[in-house]
Design an enzyme around this catalytic site. Structure first.
Site, PDB file in Angstrom:
ATOM      1  N   CYS A 215      46.485  45.496  43.287  1.00 39.36           N
ATOM      2  CA  CYS A 215      45.549  46.101  44.238  1.00 39.36           C
ATOM      3  C   CYS A 215      45.588  47.617  44.172  1.00 39.36           C
ATOM      4  O   CYS A 215      44.558  48.273  44.077  1.00 39.36           O
ATOM      5  CB  CYS A 215      45.853  45.612  45.650  1.00 39.36           C
ATOM      6  SG  CYS A 215      44.777  46.363  46.869  1.00 39.36           S
TER       7      CYS A 215
ATOM      8  N   CYS B 117      41.799  46.675  43.760  1.00 39.50           N
ATOM      9  CA  CYS B 117      40.997  47.085  44.922  1.00 39.50           C
ATOM     10  C   CYS B 117      40.851  48.592  45.083  1.00 39.50           C
ATOM     11  O   CYS B 117      39.748  49.090  45.283  1.00 39.50           O
ATOM     12  CB  CYS B 117      41.602  46.561  46.227  1.00 39.50           C
ATOM     13  SG  CYS B 117      42.608  45.100  46.090  1.00 39.50           S
TER      14      CYS B 117
ATOM     15  N   TYR C 151      33.460  38.001  41.552  1.00 41.12           N
ATOM     16  CA  TYR C 151      33.709  39.270  42.242  1.00 41.12           C
ATOM     17  C   TYR C 151      33.720  40.443  41.270  1.00 41.12           C
ATOM     18  O   TYR C 151      33.001  41.424  41.426  1.00 41.12           O
ATOM     19  CB  TYR C 151      35.103  39.257  42.884  1.00 41.12           C
ATOM     20  CG  TYR C 151      35.262  38.484  44.146  1.00 41.12           C
ATOM     21  CD1 TYR C 151      35.273  39.138  45.376  1.00 41.12           C
ATOM     22  CD2 TYR C 151      35.464  37.108  44.125  1.00 41.12           C
ATOM     23  CE1 TYR C 151      35.473  38.439  46.545  1.00 41.12           C
ATOM     24  CE2 TYR C 151      35.665  36.407  45.291  1.00 41.12           C
ATOM     25  CZ  TYR C 151      35.670  37.066  46.500  1.00 41.12           C
ATOM     26  OH  TYR C 151      35.862  36.380  47.655  1.00 41.12           O
TER      27      TYR C 151
ATOM     28  N   HIS D 127      22.155  51.361  69.193  1.00 42.02           N
ATOM     29  CA  HIS D 127      20.941  51.782  68.496  1.00 42.02           C
ATOM     30  C   HIS D 127      20.999  53.252  68.110  1.00 42.02           C
ATOM     31  O   HIS D 127      21.497  54.046  68.912  1.00 42.02           O
ATOM     32  CB  HIS D 127      19.737  51.528  69.416  1.00 42.02           C
ATOM     33  CG  HIS D 127      18.432  51.753  68.765  1.00 42.02           C
ATOM     34  ND1 HIS D 127      17.937  50.911  67.779  1.00 42.02           N
ATOM     35  CD2 HIS D 127      17.516  52.744  68.920  1.00 42.02           C
ATOM     36  CE1 HIS D 127      16.757  51.375  67.389  1.00 42.02           C
ATOM     37  NE2 HIS D 127      16.493  52.476  68.058  1.00 42.02           N
TER      38      HIS D 127
ATOM     39  N   LYS E 187      39.190  50.518  42.091  1.00 37.69           N
ATOM     40  CA  LYS E 187      37.833  49.953  42.015  1.00 37.69           C
ATOM     41  C   LYS E 187      36.955  50.538  43.118  1.00 37.69           C
ATOM     42  O   LYS E 187      35.836  50.961  42.881  1.00 37.69           O
ATOM     43  CB  LYS E 187      37.929  48.418  42.118  1.00 37.69           C
ATOM     44  CG  LYS E 187      36.643  47.633  42.082  1.00 37.69           C
ATOM     45  CD  LYS E 187      35.926  47.487  43.399  1.00 37.69           C
ATOM     46  CE  LYS E 187      36.735  47.015  44.570  1.00 37.69           C
ATOM     47  NZ  LYS E 187      37.024  45.591  44.611  1.00 37.69           N
TER      48      LYS E 187
ATOM     49  N   GLU F 105      23.349  46.533  64.656  1.00 40.18           N
ATOM     50  CA  GLU F 105      22.744  45.995  65.880  1.00 40.18           C
ATOM     51  C   GLU F 105      21.960  44.720  65.586  1.00 40.18           C
ATOM     52  O   GLU F 105      21.742  43.888  66.470  1.00 40.18           O
ATOM     53  CB  GLU F 105      21.858  47.033  66.580  1.00 40.18           C
ATOM     54  CG  GLU F 105      20.604  47.400  65.831  1.00 40.18           C
ATOM     55  CD  GLU F 105      19.781  48.465  66.561  1.00 40.18           C
ATOM     56  OE1 GLU F 105      19.529  48.296  67.772  1.00 40.18           O
ATOM     57  OE2 GLU F 105      19.399  49.466  65.926  1.00 40.18           O
TER      58      GLU F 105
ATOM     59  N   GLU G 161      30.967  43.508  40.774  1.00 39.77           N
ATOM     60  CA  GLU G 161      31.354  44.856  41.178  1.00 39.77           C
ATOM     61  C   GLU G 161      31.215  45.824  39.996  1.00 39.77           C
ATOM     62  O   GLU G 161      30.651  46.910  40.129  1.00 39.77           O
ATOM     63  CB  GLU G 161      32.780  44.835  41.734  1.00 39.77           C
ATOM     64  CG  GLU G 161      32.822  44.078  43.062  1.00 39.77           C
ATOM     65  CD  GLU G 161      34.206  43.996  43.696  1.00 39.77           C
ATOM     66  OE1 GLU G 161      35.209  44.263  43.001  1.00 39.77           O
ATOM     67  OE2 GLU G 161      34.270  43.670  44.898  1.00 39.77           O
TER      68      GLU G 161
HETATM   69  P1  NDP Z   1      35.899  34.767  40.151  1.00 39.20           P
HETATM   70  O1  NDP Z   1      36.609  33.518  40.382  1.00 39.20           O
HETATM   71  O2  NDP Z   1      35.315  35.516  41.296  1.00 39.20           O
HETATM   72  O3  NDP Z   1      34.693  34.522  39.124  1.00 39.20           O
HETATM   73  C1  NDP Z   1      34.945  33.979  37.864  1.00 39.20           C
HETATM   74  C2  NDP Z   1      33.636  33.929  37.089  1.00 39.20           C
HETATM   75  O4  NDP Z   1      33.923  33.543  35.767  1.00 39.20           O
HETATM   76  C3  NDP Z   1      32.675  32.907  37.646  1.00 39.20           C
HETATM   77  O5  NDP Z   1      31.373  33.404  37.469  1.00 39.20           O
HETATM   78  C4  NDP Z   1      32.928  31.675  36.790  1.00 39.20           C
HETATM   79  O6  NDP Z   1      31.749  30.929  36.571  1.00 39.20           O
HETATM   80  C5  NDP Z   1      33.353  32.288  35.476  1.00 39.20           C
HETATM   81  N1  NDP Z   1      34.399  31.528  34.798  1.00 39.20           N
HETATM   82  C6  NDP Z   1      35.507  30.995  35.336  1.00 39.20           C
HETATM   83  N2  NDP Z   1      36.266  30.407  34.401  1.00 39.20           N
HETATM   84  C7  NDP Z   1      35.616  30.563  33.231  1.00 39.20           C
HETATM   85  C8  NDP Z   1      35.871  30.150  31.897  1.00 39.20           C
HETATM   86  N3  NDP Z   1      36.962  29.468  31.601  1.00 39.20           N
HETATM   87  N4  NDP Z   1      34.982  30.500  30.952  1.00 39.20           N
HETATM   88  C9  NDP Z   1      33.865  31.190  31.264  1.00 39.20           C
HETATM   89  N5  NDP Z   1      33.566  31.578  32.503  1.00 39.20           N
HETATM   90  C10 NDP Z   1      34.428  31.278  33.472  1.00 39.20           C
HETATM   91  O7  NDP Z   1      36.913  35.667  39.299  1.00 39.20           O
HETATM   92  P2  NDP Z   1      37.055  37.222  39.059  1.00 39.20           P
HETATM   93  O8  NDP Z   1      37.734  37.342  37.743  1.00 39.20           O
HETATM   94  O9  NDP Z   1      35.782  37.939  39.287  1.00 39.20           O
HETATM   95  O10 NDP Z   1      38.075  37.661  40.197  1.00 39.20           O
HETATM   96  C11 NDP Z   1      39.332  37.011  40.331  1.00 39.20           C
HETATM   97  C12 NDP Z   1      39.755  36.967  41.758  1.00 39.20           C
HETATM   98  O11 NDP Z   1      40.125  38.270  42.180  1.00 39.20           O
HETATM   99  C13 NDP Z   1      38.659  36.548  42.725  1.00 39.20           C
HETATM  100  O12 NDP Z   1      38.612  35.172  42.877  1.00 39.20           O
HETATM  101  C14 NDP Z   1      39.068  37.226  43.992  1.00 39.20           C
HETATM  102  O13 NDP Z   1      39.903  36.379  44.716  1.00 39.20           O
HETATM  103  C15 NDP Z   1      39.811  38.454  43.531  1.00 39.20           C
HETATM  104  N6  NDP Z   1      38.980  39.648  43.690  1.00 39.20           N
HETATM  105  C16 NDP Z   1      38.512  39.992  44.923  1.00 39.20           C
HETATM  106  C17 NDP Z   1      37.732  41.109  45.099  1.00 39.20           C
HETATM  107  C18 NDP Z   1      37.235  41.448  46.448  1.00 39.20           C
HETATM  108  O14 NDP Z   1      37.756  40.926  47.418  1.00 39.20           O
HETATM  109  N7  NDP Z   1      36.227  42.288  46.575  1.00 39.20           N
HETATM  110  C19 NDP Z   1      37.376  41.965  43.982  1.00 39.20           C
HETATM  111  C20 NDP Z   1      37.879  41.509  42.735  1.00 39.20           C
HETATM  112  C21 NDP Z   1      38.664  40.387  42.603  1.00 39.20           C
HETATM  113  P3  NDP Z   1      31.156  29.806  37.572  1.00 39.20           P
HETATM  114  O15 NDP Z   1      31.926  29.896  38.867  1.00 39.20           O
HETATM  115  O16 NDP Z   1      29.719  30.153  37.763  1.00 39.20           O
HETATM  116  O17 NDP Z   1      31.357  28.533  36.873  1.00 39.20           O
END
Ligand code: NDP
Length: 446
Positions: free
Chosen positions: A41, A46, A176, A435, A49, A440, A180
């Protein structure tokens, strides 16, 4: 006699909180960290980022300033300035985290630690120490698929260190991190293509919010390729990358970033020497007290793959320390966890999505407000916000709030209290509007 009451492996959000709180309860604590104190983080997640998000958003603010009377000379962005300023801030925070541990008399070993038994840890230097309790808080790392040329790809770990901004960047995944960084790169002027294996972005978020983000992002120039996967990555003579695709045309890019989920860091920890059990995703299996199958070994945070969010890891670490060393046992509540995607504009949500509520509760009412923020109206920015309340028809409780629009995460944190407290739609209606604000709208939906 053991050397320590508690030995923590990993000084990220969960490990640092657990160490500090356990020490404040009088425990003798040591923590081992092989990389940098602060964890994902603070060091490469976080915090940096969010600073990039702020930096990126100036692209729009500078454009919008003209309608507010400001004469802004032609804007020019210098990636190296932002990157280095962010790195300096991360260094400062890392120092503060180290200081906090030091102030609480937590001993820090800046080296890798592995388990050699249920009460014994071996440090990279060869030193072996014993501890009454051991906490594993080693986090997770980006998942990288095994495909030819994957060594040419980057992840969110490397993105903060880029020498130059890629002119054309492809982002694999649509969760996520993908959304982002698609926003960040796009605001900085890169041509962004998001590629996902399925037909959706942000699975798990409320459908209307996802649709709105997709529509706004496409209008801003971000391209999407759905139902598509990577076959291989080829480095070309001119330094660019050829992405050989399945499901869509091949793509030429200057960088490809994988954001396809994160996997728990359990390899080489010696878990087998202590008999710690793993789950099917390689995560450390724990009970509601964060205890593994080995009674004196605990785990918190992303390595347990419960909810991969910093505040959750922090609370798990805190609950563990209070429960084991403070004589005050408590457990973490996992309902109504607010979450956000810091896209442009951001999305934020808490509680059930409309689809989840319909499945779980049957009879559900929704209220939406679809509006253009007054700042966007004057700026001539055609970008609409969308707020939604999901209400249990039988009880009138607001069971979910979902928002997309400027500052949505800032607004949602306060609104999450209402969902956690199970307030009713009537309570929202009775609350006077403040307001003129965007928030709101939350009390004006009828
Ligand atoms: P996410 O789980 O958010 O998204 C993963 C993406 O990759 C999805 O679109 C999924 O597709 C795809 N995917 C998953 N596995 C595969 C695979 N084997 N091959 C190809 N595509 C795949 O993961 P992130 O990496 O974006 O983030 C990881 C974690 O970090 C998040 O779950 C979150 O908990 C945390 N995080 C939180 C943030 C915040 O709070 N703002 C910011 C950044 C990270 P689909 O689901 O469509 O099948």
């Amino acid at each position: 006699m053991m050397d320590y009451d508690l030995f923590v492996i990993g000084a990220g959000s969960g490990g640092v909180r657990a160490s500090r709180i356990a020490a404040s309860h009088g425990a003798k604590v040591a923590v081992a960290e092989e990389y940098r104190v602060g964890g994902t983080c603070v060091i490469r997640g976080c915090v940096p980022k969010k600073l990039l998000i702020y930096g990126a958003h100036f692209a729009e603010d500078l454009d919008d300033a003209a309608m507010f009377g400001w004469d802004v000379p032609e804007k020019r962005f210098d990636w190296a300035v932002l990157r280095d300023n962010v790195a300096a801030e991360v260094n400062r925070l890392e120092g503060l985290y180290g200081q906090t541990l030091g102030n609480h008399k937590v001993e820090i070993f800046h080296e890798r630690a592995t388990l050699v038994g249920p009460n014994e840890v071996k440090l990279a230097s060869g030193k072996t120490v014993t501890a009454d309790k051991i906490l594993i808080a080693t986090g997770a790392r980006p998942f990288l698929p095994d495909l030819p040329g994957i060594e040419h790809a980057i992840t969110s770990n490397e993105v903060f260190l880029l020498e130059e901004l890629p002119k054309r960047v492809v982002i694999a995944g649509a969760g996520y991190i993908a959304n982002e960084f698609a926003g960040i790169f796009n605001e900085f002027g890169s041509q962004v293509t998001v590629v996902n294996r399925s037909e959706t972005i942000l699975r798990g978020y409320d459908e209307q919010m996802r649709d709105r983000l997709l529509q706004i992002s496409m209008a801003k120039g971000i391209q999407y390729r759905f139902n598509s996967t990577f076959e291989r990555i080829e480095k070309q003579d001119d330094g660019s990358l050829k992405l050989v695709m399945k499901g869509c045309d091949d793509i030429i890019a200057d960088a490809v970033m994988f954001a396809t989920g994160r996997v728990p860091n359990v390899e080489g920890l010696g878990l087998e020497h202590a008999g710690v059990e793993l789950g099917d995703k390689g995560q450390i299996k724990v009970d509601e007290n964060s205890r593994t199958n080995v009674p004196n070994i605990f785990a918190v945070g992303d390595v347990t793959d419960r909810v991969q969010l910093t505040p959750v890891a922090i609370r798990e670490g805190h609950a563990f320390a209070d429960s084991q060393f403070g004589g005050n046992p408590w457990t973490v509540e996992y309902d109504a966890i607010p979450n956000a995607v810091f896209s442009h504009p951001p999305i934020a949500g808490v509680g059930l999505t409309e689809a989840q509520a319909r499945n779980k509760l049957g009879s559900v009412k929704t209220f939406t407000s679809d509006f253009r923020a007054m700042k966007n109206v004057l700026a001539g920015r055609n970008e609409r916000s969308l707020y939604k309340l999901v209400v249990d028809s039988s009880t009138d409780e607001v069971v979910g709030i979902h928002m997309i629009g400027p500052d949505a995460p800032e607004i949602l944190q306060a609104a999450a209290i209402a969902v956690k407290a199970r307030l009713k739609k009537a309570d929202f209606d009775r609350t006077m509007a403040l307001h003129p604000t965007m928030s709101e709208e939350l009390v004006l939906m009828r």
